[in-house]
Design a protein around this motif. Structure first.
Motif, mmCIF file in Angstrom:
data_model
loop_
_atom_site.group_PDB
_atom_site.id
_atom_site.type_symbol
_atom_site.label_atom_id
_atom_site.label_comp_id
_atom_site.label_asym_id
_atom_site.label_seq_id
_atom_site.Cartn_x
_atom_site.Cartn_y
_atom_site.Cartn_z
ATOM 1 N N LYS A 141 0.826 -1.217 0.000
ATOM 2 C CA LYS A 141 0.000 0.000 0.000
ATOM 3 C C LYS A 141 0.854 1.258 0.000
ATOM 4 O O LYS A 141 0.511 2.253 -0.634
ATOM 5 N N SER A 142 1.989 1.206 0.720
ATOM 6 C CA SER A 142 2.846 2.398 0.767
ATOM 7 C C SER A 142 3.443 2.681 -0.614
ATOM 8 O O SER A 142 3.650 3.844 -0.987
ATOM 9 N N PHE A 143 3.680 1.645 -1.395
ATOM 10 C CA PHE A 143 4.186 1.856 -2.761
ATOM 11 C C PHE A 143 3.114 2.494 -3.622
ATOM 12 O O PHE A 143 3.378 3.433 -4.369
ATOM 13 N N ILE A 144 1.894 1.979 -3.478
ATOM 14 C CA ILE A 144 0.799 2.512 -4.293
ATOM 15 C C ILE A 144 0.528 3.965 -3.926
ATOM 16 O O ILE A 144 0.391 4.831 -4.792
ATOM 17 N N ALA A 145 0.525 4.256 -2.610
ATOM 18 C CA ALA A 145 0.276 5.632 -2.158
ATOM 19 C C ALA A 145 1.370 6.562 -2.688
ATOM 20 O O ALA A 145 1.124 7.718 -3.003
ATOM 21 N N GLY A 146 2.587 6.048 -2.770
ATOM 22 C CA GLY A 146 3.701 6.851 -3.273
ATOM 23 C C GLY A 146 3.746 6.863 -4.796
ATOM 24 O O GLY A 146 4.677 7.394 -5.376
ATOM 25 N N ASP A 147 2.770 6.212 -5.406
ATOM 26 C CA ASP A 147 2.668 6.178 -6.860
ATOM 27 C C ASP A 147 3.916 5.547 -7.499
ATOM 28 O O ASP A 147 4.368 5.947 -8.567
ATOM 29 N N ASP A 154 14.906 -5.069 -3.141
ATOM 30 C CA ASP A 154 15.630 -4.103 -2.295
ATOM 31 C C ASP A 154 14.716 -2.976 -1.826
ATOM 32 O O ASP A 154 14.741 -2.573 -0.667
ATOM 33 N N LYS A 155 13.890 -2.465 -2.751
ATOM 34 C CA LYS A 155 12.989 -1.367 -2.376
ATOM 35 C C LYS A 155 11.943 -1.847 -1.377
ATOM 36 O O LYS A 155 11.552 -1.117 -0.471
ATOM 37 N N PHE A 156 11.490 -3.064 -1.565
ATOM 38 C CA PHE A 156 10.517 -3.637 -0.638
ATOM 39 C C PHE A 156 11.157 -3.754 0.757
ATOM 40 O O PHE A 156 10.543 -3.401 1.768
ATOM 41 N N ASN A 157 12.395 -4.210 0.790
ATOM 42 C CA ASN A 157 13.128 -4.332 2.056
ATOM 43 C C ASN A 157 13.279 -2.993 2.765
ATOM 44 O O ASN A 157 13.292 -2.924 3.984
ATOM 45 N N GLU A 158 13.403 -1.928 1.978
ATOM 46 C CA GLU A 158 13.543 -0.595 2.569
ATOM 47 C C GLU A 158 12.219 -0.089 3.115
ATOM 48 O O GLU A 158 12.171 0.650 4.083
ATOM 49 N N ALA A 159 11.116 -0.496 2.479
ATOM 50 C CA ALA A 159 9.810 0.071 2.834
ATOM 51 C C ALA A 159 9.074 -0.714 3.920
ATOM 52 O O ALA A 159 8.204 -0.175 4.605
ATOM 53 N N PHE A 165 15.381 -4.341 10.707
ATOM 54 C CA PHE A 165 15.715 -5.645 11.283
ATOM 55 C C PHE A 165 16.614 -6.390 10.293
ATOM 56 O O PHE A 165 16.557 -6.155 9.098
ATOM 57 N N SER A 166 17.391 -7.334 10.847
ATOM 58 C CA SER A 166 18.110 -8.192 9.899
ATOM 59 C C SER A 166 17.237 -9.417 9.593
ATOM 60 O O SER A 166 16.274 -9.681 10.302
#
Ligand code: IPE
Ligand code: IPE
Ligand code: MG
Length: 227
Positions: A141-147, A154-159, A165-166
């Motif tokens: 959802k945060s990706f969609i909201a950020g368009d 990697d981007k998913f891991n950041e968001a 966490f490791s």
């Protein structure tokens, strides 16, 4: 030892109480001591990160009386334990859905995170009102909201909410159940898994050592070839 991060699904409190003719709540109360034991033992073994699954997004479907008892216990326990954790140099982080937790608890959580944020000895992640599917969904959802539609691993891991966490190296589930129950679905990709027959209030150092032995005897290949 390549064991950086241990996570535990602490299950079996209710059954532990029931076999003793006690209300389920007493099992939750008896579950505090083994959590303490695990923290101490992990610090001693120089494990850098410990995650404890305390309450799932599905646990809200339990009787209101049990939910209230769990949260009262949590507020009381954090009230006394956070200072001790801080004195031991442990960083405390919470993960999960904050809505519905109540201002009192949220303030305790924020204060615990603020107080301990510089601590370096070990990191203790407490998963509260947490679910693996919730975690993945709210990240999407945060990706969609950020368009932003170019999602990568990697981007998913950041968001994701657990971005700091490791990856989980060793997962322990107690309570004689062989399942994940919606714990860190993303973070468990290559975790070694130890299912313990012990009910959580009976969990102890010796059993934690057995789980660690399982980890140490495993050949982790991550999909590759071991030479
Ligand atoms: C784990 O013990 C604690 C929570 C899920 C909050 P349970 O309460 O699930 O105990 P059992 O599995 O019913 O014995
Ligand atoms: C998993 O235990 C959740 C926690 C330990 C916090 P549950 O008791 O909720 O899991 P199920 O219902 O047996 O799968
Ligand atoms: Mg259970």
């Amino acid at each position: 030892m390549n064991l950086r991060h241990i996570a535990i699904i602490m299950d079996g409190n209710g059954r532990w109480a029931k076999t003793r003719g006690m209300p389920r709540f007493m099992g939750h109360r008896a579950g505090i001591a083994p959590a303490r034991i695990c923290v101490e033992h992990c610090v001693k073994l120089k494990v850098k990160e410990l995650s404890l699954f305390m309450f799932s997004t599905e646990n809200w479907s339990r009787p209101q009386e049990e939910i209230s008892a769990i949260f009262d216990l949590l507020i009381k326990t954090l009230g006394t334990e956070v200072k001790k954790l801080h004195d031991q140099g442990i960083m405390v982080k919470f993960v999960g859905q904050r809505e519905g937790l109540g201002d009192k608890l949220i303030n305790i959580m924020k204060e615990a995170e603020r107080l301990t944020e510089q601590n370096k000895i070990m990191r203790l992640n407490l998963a509260l009102s947490y679910g693996g599917r919730w975690d993945i969904l709210q990240t999407v959802k945060s990706f969609i909201a950020g368009d932003q539609f170019n999602i990568s691993e990697d981007k998913f891991n950041e968001a994701i909410s657990t971005h700091s966490f490791s990856d989980i190296d060793l997962l322990i589930r107690t309570g004689n159940e062989n399942r994940i129950s919606n714990f860190g679905l993303w973070q468990l990709a290559y975790a070694e898994i130890y299912f313990s027959k012990l009910l959580w209030p009976d969990f102890n150092e010796g059993e934690l050592d057995k789980a660690i032995q399982l980890f140490e005897s495993a050949q982790r290949r991550f999909g590759g070839v071991y030479e």
